[in-house]
Motif scaffolding. Structure first.
Motif, mmCIF file in Angstrom:
data_model
loop_
_atom_site.group_PDB
_atom_site.id
_atom_site.type_symbol
_atom_site.label_atom_id
_atom_site.label_comp_id
_atom_site.label_asym_id
_atom_site.label_seq_id
_atom_site.Cartn_x
_atom_site.Cartn_y
_atom_site.Cartn_z
ATOM 1 N N MET A 189 -10.530 -6.614 19.026
ATOM 2 C CA MET A 189 -11.136 -6.484 17.705
ATOM 3 C C MET A 189 -10.109 -5.934 16.712
ATOM 4 N N ILE A 190 -10.159 -6.455 15.495
ATOM 5 C CA ILE A 190 -9.290 -5.991 14.416
ATOM 6 C C ILE A 190 -10.176 -5.387 13.334
ATOM 7 N N GLU A 191 -9.830 -4.188 12.889
ATOM 8 C CA GLU A 191 -10.552 -3.551 11.795
ATOM 9 C C GLU A 191 -9.559 -3.160 10.701
ATOM 10 N N ILE A 192 -9.743 -3.737 9.522
ATOM 11 C CA ILE A 192 -8.927 -3.421 8.359
ATOM 12 C C ILE A 192 -9.735 -2.473 7.485
ATOM 13 N N LYS A 193 -9.198 -1.288 7.250
ATOM 14 C CA LYS A 193 -9.952 -0.257 6.529
ATOM 15 C C LYS A 193 -9.230 0.175 5.255
ATOM 16 N N ASN A 194 -9.687 -0.361 4.120
ATOM 17 C CA ASN A 194 -9.211 0.068 2.791
ATOM 18 C C ASN A 194 -7.682 0.073 2.697
ATOM 19 N N VAL A 195 -7.080 -1.017 3.124
ATOM 20 C CA VAL A 195 -5.612 -1.109 3.150
ATOM 21 C C VAL A 195 -5.065 -1.541 1.789
ATOM 22 N N SER A 196 -4.098 -0.778 1.309
ATOM 23 C CA SER A 196 -3.366 -1.136 0.095
ATOM 24 C C SER A 196 -1.874 -1.060 0.392
ATOM 25 N N GLN A 249 0.669 1.827 2.311
ATOM 26 C CA GLN A 249 0.543 3.165 1.742
ATOM 27 C C GLN A 249 -0.850 3.780 1.928
ATOM 28 N N GLU A 250 -1.880 2.951 1.959
ATOM 29 C CA GLU A 250 -3.240 3.483 2.021
ATOM 30 C C GLU A 250 -4.047 2.752 3.086
ATOM 31 N N GLY A 251 -5.017 3.478 3.671
ATOM 32 C CA GLY A 251 -5.932 2.883 4.639
ATOM 33 C C GLY A 251 -5.386 2.892 6.057
ATOM 34 N N ASP A 252 -6.043 2.135 6.912
ATOM 35 C CA ASP A 252 -5.627 2.058 8.309
ATOM 36 C C ASP A 252 -6.044 0.707 8.889
ATOM 37 N N ILE A 253 -5.391 0.338 9.975
ATOM 38 C CA ILE A 253 -5.708 -0.885 10.710
ATOM 39 C C ILE A 253 -5.874 -0.509 12.171
ATOM 40 N N LEU A 254 -7.007 -0.897 12.751
ATOM 41 C CA LEU A 254 -7.298 -0.592 14.138
ATOM 42 C C LEU A 254 -7.276 -1.868 14.976
ATOM 43 N N ILE A 255 -6.606 -1.804 16.101
ATOM 44 C CA ILE A 255 -6.590 -2.883 17.087
ATOM 45 C C ILE A 255 -7.293 -2.349 18.331
ATOM 46 N N ASN A 256 -8.460 -2.900 18.615
ATOM 47 C CA ASN A 256 -9.256 -2.406 19.749
ATOM 48 C C ASN A 256 -9.387 -0.880 19.706
ATOM 49 N N ASN A 257 -9.754 -0.392 18.504
ATOM 50 C CA ASN A 257 -10.025 1.041 18.252
ATOM 51 C C ASN A 257 -8.783 1.933 18.284
ATOM 52 N N LYS A 258 -7.592 1.334 18.261
ATOM 53 C CA LYS A 258 -6.350 2.111 18.200
ATOM 54 C C LYS A 258 -5.656 1.854 16.865
ATOM 55 N N SER A 259 -5.128 2.901 16.256
ATOM 56 C CA SER A 259 -4.498 2.801 14.945
ATOM 57 C C SER A 259 -3.071 2.263 15.047
ATOM 58 N N ILE A 260 -2.756 1.258 14.224
ATOM 59 C CA ILE A 260 -1.395 0.721 14.207
ATOM 60 C C ILE A 260 -0.412 1.741 13.645
ATOM 61 N N LYS A 261 -0.901 2.686 12.843
ATOM 62 C CA LYS A 261 -0.052 3.748 12.314
ATOM 63 C C LYS A 261 0.196 4.839 13.344
ATOM 64 N N LYS A 262 -0.871 5.256 14.045
ATOM 65 C CA LYS A 262 -0.773 6.397 14.950
ATOM 66 C C LYS A 262 -0.339 6.005 16.360
ATOM 67 N N ASP A 263 -0.675 4.794 16.783
ATOM 68 C CA ASP A 263 -0.384 4.371 18.161
ATOM 69 C C ASP A 263 0.101 2.924 18.181
ATOM 70 N N PRO A 264 1.237 2.653 17.528
ATOM 71 C CA PRO A 264 1.684 1.266 17.361
ATOM 72 C C PRO A 264 2.014 0.555 18.672
ATOM 73 N N ILE A 265 2.571 1.274 19.645
ATOM 74 C CA ILE A 265 2.945 0.616 20.903
ATOM 75 C C ILE A 265 1.701 0.137 21.642
ATOM 76 N N ALA A 266 0.683 0.986 21.726
ATOM 77 C CA ALA A 266 -0.561 0.596 22.402
ATOM 78 C C ALA A 266 -1.206 -0.594 21.704
ATOM 79 N N CYS A 267 -1.154 -0.608 20.380
ATOM 80 C CA CYS A 267 -1.707 -1.736 19.629
ATOM 81 C C CYS A 267 -0.946 -3.022 19.936
ATOM 82 N N LYS A 268 0.383 -2.929 19.927
ATOM 83 C CA LYS A 268 1.209 -4.122 20.122
ATOM 84 C C LYS A 268 1.088 -4.679 21.536
ATOM 85 N N LEU A 269 0.799 -3.806 22.505
ATOM 86 C CA LEU A 269 0.608 -4.287 23.875
ATOM 87 C C LEU A 269 -0.645 -5.149 24.002
#
Length: 236
Positions: free
Chosen positions: A1-8, A55-75
């Motif tokens: 699942m992909i969640e785009i949250k208020n990304v700018s 600069q703003e918002g967050d993107i989640l890949i299967n409930n993991k943040s691409i900003k906070k946990d990029p390696i887990a997301c990319k896997l």
């Protein structure tokens, strides 16, 4: 699942290439992302996969943040760009194995997957050739093999049909359908609107960095074609 949250996202600190964009792509969906050149499609895709920061918002890949946990997301993800800039000094098989090494794909599984997709895309006899000798379409096929062979949970593609022959276009569409049946998430941009109309369950249209239309394909197009809807939005 992909969640785009208020990304700018801005490139110059002033004009927003993405302006407060929010939407989600569920498991089992084939989701089309369309818009004019410069509308923000590739910026959105590169933000999702972690190539571009925002600069703003967050993107989640299967409930993991691409900003906070990029390696887990990319896997969890595979990405096929619109222009497959591969390592041209490598042989095709070496590039594919290089990618699969990063995903720790076991040797028995990778052999089976490489053989399966190389045969499907008619590259069995070309795997030991230098990528530098390949056409755009052949490079695209190598990129697809590398992306598909590690069995990603989320498949992201930017203009995946450009440069492919008709058989390969058909094959990748069938792969996408099967992946959706298996509960995978498929997100792609395309200018080939009749393909998107027939293939996708949901669609989003981006214009000037903002989502101007999103929903189920049949609800978006109604009695019109997706092409007509897209052109009408472009005139507004």
């Amino acid at each position: 699942m992909i969640e785009i949250k208020n990304v700018s996202k801005t490139y110059d600190g002033v004009k927003k290439a993405l302006n407060d964009v929010s939407f989600s792509v569920k498991d089992g969906e084939i989701f089309a992302f369309i818009g004019h050149n410069g509308a923000g499609k590739t910026t959105m895709i590169k933000s999702i996969i972690g190539i571009l920061d925002f600069q703003e918002g967050d993107i989640l890949i299967n409930n993991k943040s691409i900003k906070k946990d990029p390696i887990a997301c990319k896997l969890d993800m595979a990405y096929v760009p619109d222009n497959p800039d591969l390592y041209e000094n490598m042989k095709a098989i070496d590039f594919i194995n290089f990618v699969l090494d990063m995903y720790d794909v076991p040797s028995n599984i990778r052999k089976e997957k490489i053989e399966k997709y190389a045969k499907l895309f008619e590259l069995e006899d070309k795997l030991t050739d230098d990528i530098a000798s390949f056409s755009h379409g052949m490079k695209q096929k190598v990129a697809l093999i590398a992306a598909l062979a590690h069995d990603p949970k989320v498949l992201i593609m930017d203009e995946p049909f450009v440069g492919l022959d008709p058989k390969a276009v058909y094959d990748i569409k069938e792969i996408m359908k099967q992946m959706a049946k298996d509960g995978k998430t498929i997100f792609f941009s395309t200018h080939i609107l009749d393909v998107a109309e027939k293939l996708c369950s949901r669609v989003a249209i981006i214009k000037n960095g903002q989502i101007v239309k999103i929903g189920k394909m049949n609800d978006i197009k109604g009695d019109e074609s997706l092409e007509q809807v897209f052109l009408e939005l472009g005139d507004k």
